[in-house]
Structure formats: structure tokens, C-alpha cells
Design an enzyme around this catalytic site. Structure first.
Site, short mmCIF file in Angstrom:
data_model
loop_
_atom_site.label_atom_id
_atom_site.label_comp_id
_atom_site.label_asym_id
_atom_site.label_seq_id
_atom_site.Cartn_x
_atom_site.Cartn_y
_atom_site.Cartn_z
N LYS A 1 0.87 -1.19 0.00
CA LYS A 1 0.00 0.00 0.00
C LYS A 1 0.90 1.23 0.00
CE LYS A 1 -4.44 1.00 0.35
NZ LYS A 1 -5.61 0.19 0.00
N ASP B 1 -7.20 4.20 -4.74
CA ASP B 1 -7.74 4.10 -3.37
C ASP B 1 -8.37 5.46 -3.05
OD1 ASP B 1 -7.55 1.98 -1.06
OD2 ASP B 1 -7.23 3.88 -0.05
N1 GLU Z 1 -7.55 0.13 -3.06
C1 GLU Z 1 -8.15 -1.14 -3.36
C2 GLU Z 1 -8.03 -2.05 -2.17
O1 GLU Z 1 -8.00 -1.59 -1.05
C3 GLU Z 1 -7.66 -1.73 -4.66
C4 GLU Z 1 -6.18 -1.84 -4.81
C5 GLU Z 1 -5.69 -2.21 -6.20
O2 GLU Z 1 -6.46 -2.27 -7.14
O3 GLU Z 1 -4.48 -2.44 -6.28
O4 GLU Z 1 -8.02 -3.24 -2.27
#
Ligand code: GLU
Length: 449
Positions: free
Chosen positions: A126, A166
Site C-alpha cells: 500500500k 484508493d
Molecule cells: N484500493 C483497493 C483495495 O484496497 C484496490 C487496490 C488495487 O487495485 O491495487 O483493495
């Protein structure tokens, strides 16, 4: 079992004392996998518990950018590449003033298990920045995204670490981030997903998390002989996940009656006006106050006038969908939902329910769909985006939707089987943690130290 105590001690020694959200996430996972570890001592022999709570790499960088007044602004940027036992790092990027190393470590840790649960081969990561996109011009957003990528592009790659959207990072931001990577490296590599369609994005990506949440909930209810049809549903948040969850709730015949933002909550008893909500949040990017001004039938409760958490959870409902942010649904709010006879709580945001809230739902046998499973639709379609980019063969919206339904239903079946194997009744939170842990731990063991 002393392992939780030991692991928490280790986590506290090797992180800042203030990393409380991260510690909360570790404790939740480690506590719930107890019945699994009891039957599988090999994970202790390989010291998996200690190894899995250490992030592989934490990157912190400075972002300097020029605002519209030609003032130089500075922000902190981060990427936590937590675990790549199952595949390249994968996870979203968040732009929000609440972003700290603690929040990103917690999100990256959760992402490892969420990604493993999808059954797709991706690791967990992340990233983000403590940048507030609110009130910024399009030009400022572009400059910030370019500066973010410039500071950090050499740490990612299509087989190394793939970014995604996100909170605060939608198609517009992803487009600018991708454009800057392309400029810097002269490559069109798929280093980020949630791209606009014009840049090779996937059909159905922006709606995937919200739709996936409702598909998961429907599968779970179907298993109990229930349905969402005709049922009152409450939703918190008004971002991408909340909006698409509301859209899909209408598709399945449910009645979504709430949404919220940082300033307040809307309760629209006849059902949220989706076109108006989209207009305000996606086009005008303004506050829900504007919704209340347009829709006289709706009640608007300002956050400053309501002291006990979010007003959303005061509204009686059959199903509740927290889709705003971490720890938004407290024990007190959970009790209100229970008193109002809620039947199911399905998490659209990451870890929105506090531990005492989860305990209450378990105690009262409320169906609880944890984020790691229920909101995995977004990252799952991100992987479909990566595979379309690599094969240069693109799927239709219908094909993506069918795949998404299939993935969400498979996730439910796999978790349910795990619950049956470990006599967990319908404790899907523990089932999800065990399933994710097992897949990651086995991959770690197979790779040696
Ligand atoms: N932000 C989304 C999550 O929390 C998707 C992340 C992504 O597509 O890499 O899973």
C-alpha cells in the site's frame, strides 16, 4: 498460546509505539487464526508468525510540487511493500491528510491477506501521501501526481510492484501517475491499475469494489435462504465504493437510504437519489450539504452536531455497509445496529469495524462479512486489468462482470469451507484470516528463507 503476546512485543519493538492501527490489524489476524495454528505446528517451526508481521520494505520519500500560486509545497510519500510471497506487490495508493506510516502499514498488512483470498497470485502493498486533494485545481493534482511518481518510480515495475487506486486516487490521478511513469521510463508497462479505459484500463474497474461487495453479500445471504430484495440498507461514505454499492443495491431491488462524508450524513428514507449523488460527488466534487439543499425529503445531520460516531448507524436497516474508512463503526455504533435488528454487516472500506464492534456482532450472531473478503472485488479486477494489458486482449463489460461475480462467489465458498474445516460456525472474519494466512505462509515456506 503465547505466540500472540510474543509477536505483539516484537511488533512494538520494531515499529513506533504510535502505530496503533497496525498493531490492531496484527492482533486481529493472529487472534483469529488460533484454531488453525493449533492443528498446524509447522508454521511455528518456520517462525512464520514473526516473519509475516515484518514488512519487506518501507519506502518514504519527499514530494515537492508547485501550487497554482507558484509556491513550492512539500508532502510525505510512502510505499509499504509488505509481502511478495504469492506474487508481485499489489495494492492501492491513497492521497488523504490522514495518511501516516501507521495507516499504510495496516493497509498493506490487510492487503496481503485480501489479495491471497482472491486466489490470484499477488503480494500485498500500500502507498500514498498526506496530500489533501480537496479544493485543489486539476493542474495542482497533475503536478502533485507527477512529483509523486518522479520521487518513487524506480521502486516499482510490472513484475515488482503494481500500484492501484484508493481514497483520493481515481482515474484522473491514476492517468497522471501513469503518464509520468511513461515519460520517465519510456515504457508503457502496466505499473498501475484503475487506469482510464483510454490508457488500457479495464471495463468495470471503477465499479468493481462496490459491485463486488454486493455480489459477496448476495452470495452469503443466498446461502442462508435470504435476499437483499426490498430491504432497507444503510451505507456510509460517498466515494467510489459507496456510490457503486448503492448503484448495485438498486439493481438487486434493495433500498439504500444513507450516505455520508467527512462533514455529515444524509438519510433519504425513500432511497438515495443516485444521479444527484454522482453529480455532487463525482462531477462537482462538493459536500453532501448540496444534496440536502436539493432533496427536501432527506435529513442532513452535520458531523459536528452528532457526537457518537456516524449518524448512519442510527438508521434502522436490514443490511449495513460501512464504505468510508478504517475504524468508522465503533462498539457503540454496532450496539445501535444490533438494537435496531440489523441482520448483516458487510465491510466495503478496509477494517471499518473496531474490534469491540466485531465482538458484539459475533456475540449476537449477526452475519459479518469482513473487508478482506467483501471488498476484494476491486483488487481482483485490477489483476484482470494487468492480464488484459499483458495479453493485449480486452474483455467486454459483461465478461468482466461475470468474472467478478465468479471471483466473489468463489471467495465466499473458500471461506465457508475454511469455517467448516475449523468448526468456526459462520465466523467469516476468522475463516478469511485463516484462508489468507495459509496461502501466504505456505508460499513463504516453499521459497525457503
Ligand atoms: N484500493 C483497493 C483495495 O484496497 C484496490 C487496490 C488495487 O487495485 O491495487 O483493495
Amino acid at each position: 498460546m503465547k505466540y500472540i503476546e510474543n509477536a505483539m512485543k516484537l511488533a512494538r519493538q520494531s515499529n513506533c509505539q504510535s502505530d496503533t492501527t497496525f498493531f490492531q490489524a496484527i492482533e486481529e489476524v493472529l487472534t483469529s487464526i488460533k484454531p488453525f495454528l493449533k492443528k498446524n505446528p509447522q508454521y511455528f517451526e518456520h517462525n512464520i508468525i514473526d516473519r509475516i508481521i515484518y514488512p519487506n520494505r518501507e519506502i518514504r520519500f519527499k514530494i515537492e510540487w508547485l501550487d497554482d500560486n507558484n509556491h513550492i509545497q512539500v508532502n510525505n510519500g510512502y510505499r509499504v511493500q509488505f509481502n511478495n510471497a504469492l506474487g508481485p506487490y499489489k495494492g492501492g495508493v491513497r492521497f488523504h491528510p490522514s495518511v501516516t506510516p501507521d495507516i499504510l502499514k495496516f493497509l498493506a498488512f490487510e492487503q496481503i491477506f485480501k489479495n491471497a483470498i482472491t486466489g490470484l497470485h499477488i503480494g500485498g502493498a500500500k502507498g500514498g501521501a498526506d496530500f489533501d486533494p480537496k479544493g485543489k485545481s486539476d493542474q495542482e493534482i497533475m503536478k502533485f501526481c507527477q512529483a509523486f511518481m518522479t520521487a518513487f518510480y524506480n521502486s516499482i515495475g510490472e513484475d515488482i510492484d503494481i500500484l492501484g487506486g484508493d481514497i483520493g486516487v481515481g482515474e484522473r490521478e491514476v492517468g497522471y501517475l501513469f503518464g509520468q511513469y511513461k515519460t520517465l521510463t519510456n515504457s508503457y508497462d502496466s505499473i498501475i491499475t484503475s487506469k482510464p479505459i483510454s490508457l488500457g484500463g479495464s471495463k468495470g474497474r471503477s465499479s468493481a469494489t462496490g459491485y463486488g461487495l454486493i455480489y459477496f453479500t448476495e452470495t452469503l445471504l443466498e446461502d442462508m435462504g435470504e435476499t437483499l430484495k426490498g430491504k432497507i440498507c444503510t451505507i456510509s461514505g460517498s466515494g467510489n465504493v459507496a456510490i457503486h454499492a448503492i448503484e448495485k443495491l438498486y439493481d438487486v431491488g434493495a433500498i439504500p437510504v444513507t450516505c455520508s462524508d467527512s462533514k455529515g450524513t444524509i438519510h433519504d428514507p425513500n432511497g438515495i437519489d443516485l444521479a444527484l449523488l454522482k453529480e455532487i460527488k463525482l462531477k462537482k466534487r462538493s459536500s453532501l450539504e448540496a444534496y440536502a439543499e436539493e432533496r427536501k425529503a432527506a435529513t442532513y445531520v452535520k458531523r459536528e452536531d452528532y457526537q457518537s460516531g456516524s449518524y448512519v448507524w442510527e438508521v434502522p436497516c436490514f443490511a449495513a455497509f460501512p464504505c468510508a474508512t478504517q475504524n468508522e463503526l465503533s462498539g457503540e455504533s454496532a450496539q445501535k445496529l444490533i438494537d435496531n435488528d440489523v441482520k448483516i454487516v458487510a465491510e466495503g472500506a478496509n477494517m471499518p469495524t473496531t474490534p469491540d464492534g466485531i465482538d458484539l456482532f459475533m456475540k449476537h450472531k449477526i452475519l459479518f462479512a469482513p473487508a478482506k473478503a467483501a471488498n476484494a472485488g476491486g483488487v481482483a479486477v485490477s489483476v484482470l486489468e494487468m492480464s488484459q494489458n499483458n495479453s493485449l486482449s480486452y474483455m467486454s463489460a459483461e465478461e468482466i462482470d461475470e468474472k467478478l461475480r465468479g471471483i466473489m462467489s468463489k471467495i465466499f465458498k473458500d471461506i465457508k469451507k475454511t469455517c467448516d474445516d475449523y468448526c468456526l460456525d459462520m465466523d467469516l472474519a476468522s475463516g478469511a484470516n485463516i484462508l489468507g494466512f495459509k496461502r501466504v505462509a505456505n508460499a513463504m515456506i516453499a521459497q525457503g528463507v
